[in-house]
Scaffold this motif. Sequence first.
Motif, PDB file in Angstrom:
ATOM      1  N   LEU A  77       4.036 -26.039 -23.507  1.00  0.00           N
ATOM      2  CA  LEU A  77       5.309 -26.299 -24.184  1.00  0.00           C
ATOM      3  C   LEU A  77       5.099 -26.477 -25.691  1.00  0.00           C
ATOM      4  O   LEU A  77       5.906 -25.987 -26.490  1.00  0.00           O
ATOM      5  N   ALA A  78       4.033 -27.147 -26.083  1.00  0.00           N
ATOM      6  CA  ALA A  78       3.727 -27.292 -27.510  1.00  0.00           C
ATOM      7  C   ALA A  78       3.437 -25.913 -28.119  1.00  0.00           C
ATOM      8  O   ALA A  78       3.874 -25.612 -29.235  1.00  0.00           O
ATOM      9  N   TYR A  79       2.714 -25.073 -27.390  1.00  0.00           N
ATOM     10  CA  TYR A  79       2.415 -23.717 -27.848  1.00  0.00           C
ATOM     11  C   TYR A  79       3.698 -22.926 -28.090  1.00  0.00           C
ATOM     12  O   TYR A  79       3.796 -22.142 -29.035  1.00  0.00           O
ATOM     13  N   PHE A  80       4.704 -23.136 -27.230  1.00  0.00           N
ATOM     14  CA  PHE A  80       5.979 -22.435 -27.374  1.00  0.00           C
ATOM     15  C   PHE A  80       6.841 -23.004 -28.492  1.00  0.00           C
ATOM     16  O   PHE A  80       7.927 -22.513 -28.751  1.00  0.00           O
ATOM     17  N   GLY A  81       6.366 -24.052 -29.172  1.00  0.00           N
ATOM     18  CA  GLY A  81       7.045 -24.535 -30.367  1.00  0.00           C
ATOM     19  C   GLY A  81       7.878 -25.795 -30.220  1.00  0.00           C
ATOM     20  O   GLY A  81       8.527 -26.202 -31.178  1.00  0.00           O
ATOM     21  N   PHE A  82       7.876 -26.430 -29.061  1.00  0.00           N
ATOM     22  CA  PHE A  82       8.624 -27.676 -28.931  1.00  0.00           C
ATOM     23  C   PHE A  82       7.969 -28.734 -29.807  1.00  0.00           C
ATOM     24  O   PHE A  82       6.762 -28.932 -29.766  1.00  0.00           O
ATOM     25  N   GLU A  83       8.780 -29.408 -30.599  1.00  0.00           N
ATOM     26  CA  GLU A  83       8.262 -30.382 -31.563  1.00  0.00           C
ATOM     27  C   GLU A  83       8.060 -31.764 -30.964  1.00  0.00           C
ATOM     28  O   GLU A  83       7.403 -32.614 -31.564  1.00  0.00           O
ATOM     29  N   ALA A  84       8.647 -32.005 -29.801  1.00  0.00           N
ATOM     30  CA  ALA A  84       8.502 -33.290 -29.115  1.00  0.00           C
ATOM     31  C   ALA A  84       8.529 -33.038 -27.617  1.00  0.00           C
ATOM     32  O   ALA A  84       9.146 -32.071 -27.152  1.00  0.00           O
ATOM     33  N   LEU A  85       7.853 -33.881 -26.893  1.00  0.00           N
ATOM     34  CA  LEU A  85       7.821 -33.780 -25.436  1.00  0.00           C
ATOM     35  C   LEU A  85       8.131 -35.148 -24.844  1.00  0.00           C
ATOM     36  O   LEU A  85       7.676 -36.168 -25.351  1.00  0.00           O
TER      37      LEU A  85
END
Length: 75
Positions: free
Chosen positions: A35-43
């Motif tokens: 998900l971080a790789y896909f560009g989400f700035e927060a999880l």
Amino acid sequence: MRTLADKTAAFRALHERPGTFLIPNPWDAGSAKLLAYFGFEALATTSLGLANMLGRADSAVSLDGPARRYPTRSC
């Protein structure tokens, strides 16, 4: 290293931008990295995911106990 205040301000800014704020909820380290790789700035974190990682029932984990250190590791 960013301070907690810096991280808090950055997270608040995500909520204050125009448009919809999407925050996915990964279930393990692999999905978090994807998900971080896909560009989400927060999880987000899932209480069940944390409990499973600790080998406990979802209702048996308290942020006042030893589990407290886990969510901050990814910040």
